[in-house]
Design a protein around this motif. Structure first.
Motif, PDB file in Angstrom:
ATOM      1  N   VAL A   1       0.839  -1.206   0.000  1.00 51.45           N
ATOM      2  CA  VAL A   1       0.000   0.000   0.000  1.00 51.45           C
ATOM      3  C   VAL A   1       0.871   1.253   0.000  1.00 51.45           C
ATOM      4  O   VAL A   1       0.582   2.226  -0.711  1.00 51.45           O
ATOM      5  CB  VAL A   1      -0.943  -0.015   1.217  1.00 51.45           C
ATOM      6  CG1 VAL A   1      -1.678   1.319   1.358  1.00 51.45           C
ATOM      7  CG2 VAL A   1      -1.949  -1.153   1.083  1.00 51.45           C
ATOM      8  N   LEU A   2       1.945   1.249   0.787  1.00 52.18           N
ATOM      9  CA  LEU A   2       2.838   2.403   0.838  1.00 52.18           C
ATOM     10  C   LEU A   2       3.443   2.679  -0.529  1.00 52.18           C
ATOM     11  O   LEU A   2       3.491   3.836  -0.987  1.00 52.18           O
ATOM     12  CB  LEU A   2       3.941   2.154   1.872  1.00 52.18           C
ATOM     13  CG  LEU A   2       5.011   3.234   2.005  1.00 52.18           C
ATOM     14  CD1 LEU A   2       4.395   4.552   2.444  1.00 52.18           C
ATOM     15  CD2 LEU A   2       6.100   2.802   2.974  1.00 52.18           C
ATOM     16  N   ASN A   3       3.906   1.656  -1.218  1.00 53.18           N
ATOM     17  CA  ASN A   3       4.479   1.850  -2.544  1.00 53.18           C
ATOM     18  C   ASN A   3       3.438   2.349  -3.542  1.00 53.18           C
ATOM     19  O   ASN A   3       3.744   3.180  -4.404  1.00 53.18           O
ATOM     20  CB  ASN A   3       5.102   0.538  -3.038  1.00 53.18           C
ATOM     21  CG  ASN A   3       6.495   0.321  -2.488  1.00 53.18           C
ATOM     22  OD1 ASN A   3       7.445   1.006  -2.849  1.00 53.18           O
ATOM     23  ND2 ASN A   3       6.622  -0.641  -1.583  1.00 53.18           N
ATOM     24  N   TYR A   4       2.217   1.853  -3.414  1.00 58.94           N
ATOM     25  CA  TYR A   4       1.150   2.329  -4.300  1.00 58.94           C
ATOM     26  C   TYR A   4       0.884   3.807  -4.079  1.00 58.94           C
ATOM     27  O   TYR A   4       0.737   4.571  -5.047  1.00 58.94           O
ATOM     28  CB  TYR A   4      -0.131   1.524  -4.045  1.00 58.94           C
ATOM     29  CG  TYR A   4      -1.340   2.085  -4.765  1.00 58.94           C
ATOM     30  CD1 TYR A   4      -1.519   1.854  -6.122  1.00 58.94           C
ATOM     31  CD2 TYR A   4      -2.279   2.859  -4.086  1.00 58.94           C
ATOM     32  CE1 TYR A   4      -2.618   2.383  -6.787  1.00 58.94           C
ATOM     33  CE2 TYR A   4      -3.368   3.388  -4.739  1.00 58.94           C
ATOM     34  CZ  TYR A   4      -3.540   3.143  -6.094  1.00 58.94           C
ATOM     35  OH  TYR A   4      -4.614   3.688  -6.749  1.00 58.94           O
ATOM     36  N   GLN A   5       0.842   4.231  -2.834  1.00 60.17           N
ATOM     37  CA  GLN A   5       0.549   5.632  -2.534  1.00 60.17           C
ATOM     38  C   GLN A   5       1.669   6.558  -3.005  1.00 60.17           C
ATOM     39  O   GLN A   5       1.414   7.707  -3.381  1.00 60.17           O
ATOM     40  CB  GLN A   5       0.329   5.814  -1.030  1.00 60.17           C
ATOM     41  CG  GLN A   5      -0.900   5.107  -0.475  1.00 60.17           C
ATOM     42  CD  GLN A   5      -2.193   5.722  -0.959  1.00 60.17           C
ATOM     43  OE1 GLN A   5      -2.497   5.713  -2.151  1.00 60.17           O
ATOM     44  NE2 GLN A   5      -2.971   6.257  -0.048  1.00 60.17           N
ATOM     45  N   LEU A   6       2.915   6.070  -2.999  1.00 57.13           N
ATOM     46  CA  LEU A   6       4.047   6.911  -3.379  1.00 57.13           C
ATOM     47  C   LEU A   6       4.351   6.901  -4.873  1.00 57.13           C
ATOM     48  O   LEU A   6       5.154   7.705  -5.352  1.00 57.13           O
ATOM     49  CB  LEU A   6       5.308   6.456  -2.635  1.00 57.13           C
ATOM     50  CG  LEU A   6       5.335   6.647  -1.115  1.00 57.13           C
ATOM     51  CD1 LEU A   6       6.596   6.034  -0.532  1.00 57.13           C
ATOM     52  CD2 LEU A   6       5.247   8.124  -0.755  1.00 57.13           C
ATOM     53  N   ALA A   7       3.684   6.028  -5.612  1.00 58.09           N
ATOM     54  CA  ALA A   7       4.100   5.755  -6.995  1.00 58.09           C
ATOM     55  C   ALA A   7       4.056   6.976  -7.905  1.00 58.09           C
ATOM     56  O   ALA A   7       4.874   7.095  -8.822  1.00 58.09           O
ATOM     57  CB  ALA A   7       3.234   4.639  -7.580  1.00 58.09           C
ATOM     58  N   THR A   8       3.143   7.908  -7.697  1.00 60.08           N
ATOM     59  CA  THR A   8       2.968   9.012  -8.639  1.00 60.08           C
ATOM     60  C   THR A   8       3.564  10.326  -8.145  1.00 60.08           C
ATOM     61  O   THR A   8       3.290  11.380  -8.732  1.00 60.08           O
ATOM     62  CB  THR A   8       1.464   9.217  -8.920  1.00 60.08           C
ATOM     63  OG1 THR A   8       0.792   9.550  -7.693  1.00 60.08           O
ATOM     64  CG2 THR A   8       0.844   7.969  -9.518  1.00 60.08           C
ATOM     65  N   PHE A   9       4.355  10.306  -7.082  1.00 64.01           N
ATOM     66  CA  PHE A   9       4.802  11.566  -6.499  1.00 64.01           C
ATOM     67  C   PHE A   9       6.196  12.018  -6.932  1.00 64.01           C
ATOM     68  O   PHE A   9       6.550  13.170  -6.722  1.00 64.01           O
ATOM     69  CB  PHE A   9       4.742  11.488  -4.968  1.00 64.01           C
ATOM     70  CG  PHE A   9       3.352  11.616  -4.422  1.00 64.01           C
ATOM     71  CD1 PHE A   9       2.774  12.855  -4.254  1.00 64.01           C
ATOM     72  CD2 PHE A   9       2.608  10.498  -4.103  1.00 64.01           C
ATOM     73  CE1 PHE A   9       1.486  12.989  -3.770  1.00 64.01           C
ATOM     74  CE2 PHE A   9       1.317  10.601  -3.616  1.00 64.01           C
ATOM     75  CZ  PHE A   9       0.759  11.851  -3.455  1.00 64.01           C
TER      76      PHE A   9
ATOM     77  N   ALA B   1       9.345   3.317  -2.132  1.00 64.79           N
ATOM     78  CA  ALA B   1       9.822   3.352  -0.747  1.00 64.79           C
ATOM     79  C   ALA B   1      11.293   2.968  -0.648  1.00 64.79           C
ATOM     80  O   ALA B   1      12.059   3.578   0.112  1.00 64.79           O
ATOM     81  CB  ALA B   1       8.963   2.428   0.116  1.00 64.79           C
ATOM     82  N   LEU B   2      11.714   1.969  -1.431  1.00 67.85           N
ATOM     83  CA  LEU B   2      13.126   1.582  -1.422  1.00 67.85           C
ATOM     84  C   LEU B   2      14.015   2.662  -2.016  1.00 67.85           C
ATOM     85  O   LEU B   2      15.168   2.813  -1.601  1.00 67.85           O
ATOM     86  CB  LEU B   2      13.307   0.262  -2.171  1.00 67.85           C
ATOM     87  CG  LEU B   2      12.911  -1.004  -1.419  1.00 67.85           C
ATOM     88  CD1 LEU B   2      13.110  -2.228  -2.302  1.00 67.85           C
ATOM     89  CD2 LEU B   2      13.722  -1.145  -0.126  1.00 67.85           C
ATOM     90  N   ARG B   3      13.510   3.402  -2.985  1.00 70.29           N
ATOM     91  CA  ARG B   3      14.301   4.512  -3.535  1.00 70.29           C
ATOM     92  C   ARG B   3      14.588   5.557  -2.466  1.00 70.29           C
ATOM     93  O   ARG B   3      15.705   6.095  -2.379  1.00 70.29           O
ATOM     94  CB  ARG B   3      13.569   5.139  -4.725  1.00 70.29           C
ATOM     95  CG  ARG B   3      13.562   4.284  -5.970  1.00 70.29           C
ATOM     96  CD  ARG B   3      13.330   5.110  -7.233  1.00 70.29           C
ATOM     97  NE  ARG B   3      12.029   5.766  -7.239  1.00 70.29           N
ATOM     98  CZ  ARG B   3      10.924   5.233  -7.747  1.00 70.29           C
ATOM     99  NH1 ARG B   3      10.972   4.014  -8.274  1.00 70.29           N
ATOM    100  NH2 ARG B   3       9.788   5.884  -7.726  1.00 70.29           N
ATOM    101  N   VAL B   4      13.563   5.867  -1.659  1.00 66.54           N
ATOM    102  CA  VAL B   4      13.764   6.821  -0.569  1.00 66.54           C
ATOM    103  C   VAL B   4      14.786   6.275   0.421  1.00 66.54           C
ATOM    104  O   VAL B   4      15.698   6.993   0.859  1.00 66.54           O
ATOM    105  CB  VAL B   4      12.426   7.118   0.136  1.00 66.54           C
ATOM    106  CG1 VAL B   4      12.652   7.956   1.388  1.00 66.54           C
ATOM    107  CG2 VAL B   4      11.472   7.839  -0.813  1.00 66.54           C
ATOM    108  N   ALA B   5      14.652   4.999   0.792  1.00 71.48           N
ATOM    109  CA  ALA B   5      15.586   4.399   1.748  1.00 71.48           C
ATOM    110  C   ALA B   5      17.010   4.387   1.197  1.00 71.48           C
ATOM    111  O   ALA B   5      17.974   4.674   1.926  1.00 71.48           O
ATOM    112  CB  ALA B   5      15.130   2.977   2.093  1.00 71.48           C
ATOM    113  N   HIS B   6      17.162   4.065  -0.095  1.00 70.72           N
ATOM    114  CA  HIS B   6      18.495   4.046  -0.711  1.00 70.72           C
ATOM    115  C   HIS B   6      19.104   5.442  -0.715  1.00 70.72           C
ATOM    116  O   HIS B   6      20.295   5.617  -0.389  1.00 70.72           O
ATOM    117  CB  HIS B   6      18.376   3.510  -2.139  1.00 70.72           C
ATOM    118  CG  HIS B   6      19.690   3.333  -2.838  1.00 70.72           C
ATOM    119  ND1 HIS B   6      20.387   4.395  -3.393  1.00 70.72           N
ATOM    120  CD2 HIS B   6      20.461   2.227  -3.065  1.00 70.72           C
ATOM    121  CE1 HIS B   6      21.500   3.949  -3.936  1.00 70.72           C
ATOM    122  NE2 HIS B   6      21.567   2.640  -3.743  1.00 70.72           N
TER     123      HIS B   6
END
Length: 394
Positions: free
Chosen positions: A226-234, A270-275
């Protein structure tokens, strides 16, 4: 002492009529904003929401893409469009819901304060008079609906303490609706979950507490999806590269001292942000601190001097009072946790994403700050409630 006596004299005179005064103030404020904007106000994303809502009203079509993440608001608008009420109907609906939220905030704070009307009146008065909150009732944006649903969820959570299926059904429904109103609407449900965990932790044996924690652990993959879905277009990495503290506002952007290490292609949002955070810790830390400041301070480079003074002289002291309210042990602990968690979780979301150029991210959490601040001054100034006699709880 002189100030305290003035407060008590005002309480004696106005206390019996405080609900009527709050209602009159609320009506005047709504009329004032509608007069200022000459009716429904369209700005920024308003046209996109209306287009999405029109597709729902005319064809029942829920289009893919970014605005599906705000699906409740276009659905809310579509109902008024289908009825033929147009933008005026949308705004009327928002105003009515905001009035219900004001009454719900009053009742919730009064219950948390053991029936005392003073903190309830103070929190509601701040909610009604604070311009950065009430202005959105005239906007065709998600903020008004989101604020109202969040406050109604607070009132439902406080009523859950009394038991019964009705309050639980209302709370769960409102948490689901709030989560659908905005991509960050999950913070209200998460705050309620933290409050619930605290209630379970206080029970003897803590079996239910550990069972719920285990259930959350099992649900972690779903929550990650769900988190990745919500962040996908930002497009968060673009804002990181530009060093933006506020979206597309370069005045207060920060700049890296060395080339940035960007994540490889193929990673989820989400992994892009973490990286990015792991490989650019210093720059990422500056971004986080800067975004927290512009979010919580209420200061923006294009704001007027009056607006900045209001933030420094009024909002900042309210934060201090809110901290005091969050530490009052005589207040129901799950209620305090919920009130504190909503602003803190919203701040965390902004720190990891990006703030807006106005108060669209701060305004939804201000009612919770007001409630905690009002509870923070409860029993101060000689306890103004006693000066007019304690009234029954709302």
């Amino acid at each position: 002492m002189q100030f305290s006596s003035v407060v008590q004299r005002l309480a004696r005179r106005l206390g019996p009529h405080h609900r009527a005064l709050l209602g009159a103030l609320w009506a005047l404020v709504q009329a004032g904003w509608l007069w200022k904007f000459r009716g429904p106000h369209l700005a920024n994303d308003s046209y996109n929401y209306l287009d999405y809502a029109a597709a729902i009203a005319e064809r029942g079509y829920f289009g893919p893409g970014h605005y599906r993440r705000y699906v409740l608001y276009p659905l809310f608008e579509s109902a008024w469009l289908w009825l033929g009420a147009g933008p005026w109907g949308i705004v009327a609906g928002q105003v009515v819901l905001s009035g219900l939220a004001a009454g719900a905030l009053y009742g919730a704070v009064r219950r948390l304060a053991g029936g005392a009307w003073g903190p309830a009146a103070l929190a509601t008065g701040l909610f009604v008079l604070w311009p950065d909150v009430q202005q959105f009732n005239a906007y065709l944006l998600t903020e008004s609906l989101f604020i109202s649903l969040s406050v109604l969820a607070l009132a439902a959570l406080v009523r859950v303490r009394g038991g019964g299926w009705g309050p639980w059904a209302a709370l769960l429904s409102l948490l689901a609706l709030t989560a659908l109103a905005r991509p960050n609407g999950f913070v209200v449900a998460l705050a309620a979950a933290l409050a619930g965990l605290e209630a379970l932790r206080r029970r003897p044996g803590r079996r239910a507490f550990w069972a719920v924690l285990g259930g959350l652990a099992l649900a972690a993959p779903l929550l990650w999806h769900v988190l990745n879905y919500q962040l996908a277009t930002f497009g968060l990495l673009d804002t990181y590269r530009r060093g933006e503290l506020m979206y597309l506002v370069p005045q207060w952007a920060v700049h890296p001292a060395a080339p940035l290490h960007l994540p490889p292609p193929g990673l989820g949002p989400a992994l892009r942000v973490a990286h990015f955070a792991a490989h650019n810790p210093g720059f990422f830390g500056r971004l986080v601190l800067g975004k927290l400041f512009v979010f919580a301070s209420g200061l923006k480079p294009h704001y007027s001097l009056d607006h900045r003074l209001m933030s420094v002289l009024l909002l900042w002291p309210l934060y201090g009072l809110a901290v005091r309210g969050a530490r009052r042990r005589e207040i129901w602990a799950p209620g305090r946790i919920f009130l504190a968690a909503v602003p803190l979780l919203q701040a965390a979301v902004v720190a990891l994403t990006v703030d807006d150029y106005d108060v669209r991210f701060l305004a939804p959490v201000l009612p919770f700050v007001f409630a905690l601040a009002a509870l923070g001054v409860w029993k101060s100034w000689g306890n103004v409630d006693n000066s007019v006699g304690k009234m029954p709880a709302a």
